[in-house]
Design a protein around this motif. Structure first.
Motif, PDB file in Angstrom:
ATOM      1  N   UNK A  82      39.388   1.024 -50.054  1.00 61.67           N
ATOM      2  CA  UNK A  82      39.896   1.922 -49.028  1.00 61.67           C
ATOM      3  C   UNK A  82      39.504   1.380 -47.663  1.00 61.67           C
ATOM      4  N   UNK A  83      40.499   1.017 -46.881  1.00 62.55           N
ATOM      5  CA  UNK A  83      40.268   0.481 -45.546  1.00 62.55           C
ATOM      6  C   UNK A  83      40.783   1.452 -44.492  1.00 62.55           C
ATOM      7  N   UNK A  84      40.256   1.293 -43.301  1.00 61.54           N
ATOM      8  CA  UNK A  84      40.699   2.113 -42.172  1.00 61.54           C
ATOM      9  C   UNK A  84      40.715   3.597 -42.553  1.00 61.54           C
ATOM     10  N   UNK A  85      39.608   4.056 -43.050  1.00 56.13           N
ATOM     11  CA  UNK A  85      39.526   5.436 -43.522  1.00 56.13           C
ATOM     12  C   UNK A  85      39.717   6.430 -42.391  1.00 56.13           C
ATOM     13  N   UNK A  86      40.340   7.532 -42.745  1.00 58.05           N
ATOM     14  CA  UNK A  86      40.634   8.588 -41.791  1.00 58.05           C
ATOM     15  C   UNK A  86      40.013   9.898 -42.291  1.00 58.05           C
ATOM     16  N   UNK A  87      39.788  10.839 -41.397  1.00 58.97           N
ATOM     17  CA  UNK A  87      39.244  12.132 -41.852  1.00 58.97           C
ATOM     18  C   UNK A  87      40.096  12.772 -42.949  1.00 58.97           C
ATOM     19  N   UNK A  88      41.407  12.525 -42.895  1.00 63.68           N
ATOM     20  CA  UNK A  88      42.298  13.093 -43.913  1.00 63.68           C
ATOM     21  C   UNK A  88      42.082  12.504 -45.299  1.00 63.68           C
ATOM     22  N   UNK A  89      41.309  11.429 -45.385  1.00 62.09           N
ATOM     23  CA  UNK A  89      40.997  10.830 -46.691  1.00 62.09           C
ATOM     24  C   UNK A  89      39.821  11.511 -47.368  1.00 62.09           C
ATOM     25  N   UNK A  90      39.203  12.428 -46.680  1.00 57.61           N
ATOM     26  CA  UNK A  90      38.082  13.153 -47.277  1.00 57.61           C
ATOM     27  C   UNK A  90      38.515  13.876 -48.535  1.00 57.61           C
ATOM     28  N   UNK A  91      37.738  13.739 -49.585  1.00 56.49           N
ATOM     29  CA  UNK A  91      38.066  14.415 -50.826  1.00 56.49           C
ATOM     30  C   UNK A  91      37.231  13.909 -51.973  1.00 56.49           C
TER      31      UNK A  91
END
Length: 124
Positions: A82-91
């Motif tokens: 997982x690259x360039x993680x965003x807050x929306x990737x939280x889970x």
């Protein structure tokens, strides 16, 4: 018996990277299609990525171009880079898949595996 050894998740800053893995142990003959899913309170359960035994991959629209699923069949492991993680990737991320195992009588049997949730948090 089939067991899954998951990597750890964690708290990752936006823009950073994290690699998840699931190693399947037991009397495994073959791993078939494997996948990663994630669950969050906002979006519910999403299919993140899948990979076939031939290495054909599919991705959810929200992770295309940022996440990469891969597999190492001799190690019986599936990865999610997982690259360039965003807050929306939280889970809570979970691996799963279908497999062919050897029974206690030495015969082949279809089965499946599912790992425990791996929590990934990307603070905004």
């Amino acid at each position: 018996q089939v067991h899954v050894v998951e990597s750890e998740g964690g708290v990752v800053r936006p823009g950073e990277s994290l690699r998840l893995s699931c190693r399947v142990t037991g009397r495994i003959r073959l791993l078939y299609t494997m996948k990663w899913e994630r669950q969050s309170p906002d979006k519910g359960r999403e299919l993140v990525a899948t990979i076939t035994p031939d290495g054909i991959t599919t991705y959810g629209d929200s992770v295309k171009g940022r996440f990469t699923i891969s597999r190492d069949d001799p190690e019986k492991t599936v990865y999610l880079q997982m690259n360039n993680l965003e807050p929306e990737d939280t889970g809570a991320y979970t691996c799963s898949g279908d497999l062919l195992r050897t029974t206690q009588w030495g015969t082949p049997a279809r089965g499946n595996f599912r790992g425990q949730d791996i929590q990934v948090t990307v603070p905004s």
